[in-house]
Enzyme design. Structure first.
Site, PDB file in Angstrom:
ATOM      1  N   ARG A 146      12.386   0.743  -4.390  1.00 23.29           N
ATOM      2  CA  ARG A 146      11.775  -0.537  -4.766  1.00 23.29           C
ATOM      3  C   ARG A 146      11.623  -0.693  -6.274  1.00 23.29           C
ATOM      4  O   ARG A 146      10.661  -1.290  -6.755  1.00 23.29           O
ATOM      5  CB  ARG A 146      10.415  -0.709  -4.062  1.00 23.29           C
ATOM      6  CG  ARG A 146      10.482  -0.676  -2.547  1.00 23.29           C
ATOM      7  CD  ARG A 146      11.390  -1.755  -1.980  1.00 23.29           C
ATOM      8  NE  ARG A 146      11.517  -1.609  -0.547  1.00 23.29           N
ATOM      9  CZ  ARG A 146      12.494  -0.922   0.067  1.00 23.29           C
ATOM     10  NH1 ARG A 146      13.432  -0.338  -0.651  1.00 23.29           N
ATOM     11  NH2 ARG A 146      12.537  -0.827   1.364  1.00 23.29           N
ATOM     12  N   SER A 194       6.611  -6.526   3.623  1.00 21.01           N
ATOM     13  CA  SER A 194       5.771  -5.359   3.356  1.00 21.01           C
ATOM     14  C   SER A 194       4.932  -5.601   2.110  1.00 21.01           C
ATOM     15  O   SER A 194       5.456  -5.964   1.059  1.00 21.01           O
ATOM     16  CB  SER A 194       6.637  -4.115   3.159  1.00 21.01           C
ATOM     17  OG  SER A 194       7.311  -3.774   4.349  1.00 21.01           O
ATOM     18  N   GLU A 263       3.809  -3.926  -3.377  1.00 21.63           N
ATOM     19  CA  GLU A 263       5.142  -4.424  -3.684  1.00 21.63           C
ATOM     20  C   GLU A 263       5.045  -5.860  -4.183  1.00 21.63           C
ATOM     21  O   GLU A 263       6.042  -6.459  -4.566  1.00 21.63           O
ATOM     22  CB  GLU A 263       6.045  -4.353  -2.447  1.00 21.63           C
ATOM     23  CG  GLU A 263       6.371  -2.928  -2.014  1.00 21.63           C
ATOM     24  CD  GLU A 263       7.410  -2.860  -0.921  1.00 21.63           C
ATOM     25  OE1 GLU A 263       8.045  -3.899  -0.624  1.00 21.63           O
ATOM     26  OE2 GLU A 263       7.595  -1.772  -0.362  1.00 21.63           O
TER      27      GLU A 263
END
Length: 270
Positions: A146, A194, A263
């Site tokens: 990520r 997420s 995130e």
């Protein structure tokens, strides 16, 4: 450029106003520096009080295929590109069929799922900067979970992906399996996807679930009962969502001594 509500352009459906410009043709993009760049807004939360400065919303959608290579505009959605690749019998993007973000945002975050990620297929990136367009080869980037380091500051306007020829029916079958799995395990509605990154190889949802936080609410925001790492906006404000994210982080830390990392990207003052 006009004053718009950013909630219209963010998947979580909350946030205040900003001076925004929607770009449908990358050749017309001119950056001065300091702009906030948005793709499909799937991991962004904007302050209820609005966002200062110029916001660029990338809605470019062109792509071309040459053999097993695909060059796509930064605004192309990952599911649409995955579907076209499958139709052409090109493998390597099956995992992307249910990720609602764009190629540009996906590269910045090194999007991935089901063991695949953009780092596996990326060949080069074109980035618009105040000084012009810069092409960066994938080998010049450091792409990890990520995260992508090495990109110039600016807007991803296109990327070249290297895929692998395969049987279209097999590719489509695998994508159907991934889509079914998502429907079974993930909520629908206004959500980021997420909310938190994995910790030490373990899903953030594992910690959130075992901390007893499924169903927890803050105003109109709720921790999904279906998947603990999803925050669903049921009519709440950006402040509600931020408060819930902070409560989840604090509770997990108090319970397990583990620090969760969002995130989610915050823009504006919170």
């Amino acid at each position: 450029m006009s004053r718009v509500s950013l909630s219209r352009f963010l998947s979580v459906g909350a946030g205040g106003e900003a001076d925004a410009e929607i770009i449908t043709d990358a050749s017309r993009l001119r950056l001065r520096g300091g702009e906030i760049i948005l793709g499909r807004g799937t991991n962004v939360l904007a302050s209820d009080g609005g966002v200062d400065g110029r916001v660029i919303i990338m809605r470019t959608s062109a792509f071309e295929v040459c053999g097993a290579s695909v060059r796509a505009d930064g605004g192309v959605t990952l599911p649409s590109l995955a579907a076209e690749a499958a139709r052409l019998g090109l493998s390597g993007l099956e995992w992307a069929c249910g990720i609602p973000g764009s190629i540009g945002g996906g590269i910045v975050m090194n999007a991935g799922a089901y063991g695949g990620q953009l780092a596996d297929v990326l060949k080069s990136v074109d980035v618009a900067t105040p000084d012009g367009v810069v092409r960066v080869k994938a080998a010049e980037l450091t792409m990890s979970y990520r995260r992508t380091d090495g990109l110039p500051r600016g807007a991803v306007i296109s990327a070249e992906l290297g895929l692998v020829p395969g049987r279209a029916e097999n590719i489509k079958k695998l994508m159907a399996e991934y889509s079914a799995r998502r429907r079974e395990t993930q909520p629908t509605g206004r959500t980021f996807g997420s909310a938190f990154a994995r910790v030490g190889g373990k899903s953030a949802g594992w910690y959130i679930d075992r901390a007893g936080l499924k169903g927890l609410t803050a105003g109109g925001a709720r921790v999904s009962e279906k998947h603990a790492n999803f925050i669903v906006n049921e009519g709440g404000s950006a402040s509600d969502i931020r408060r819930l994210l902070d409560t989840v982080k604090l509770t997990v830390y108090k319970t397990f001594g583990v620090r969760l990392t969002e995130e989610v990207r915050y823009i504006g003052e919170f």
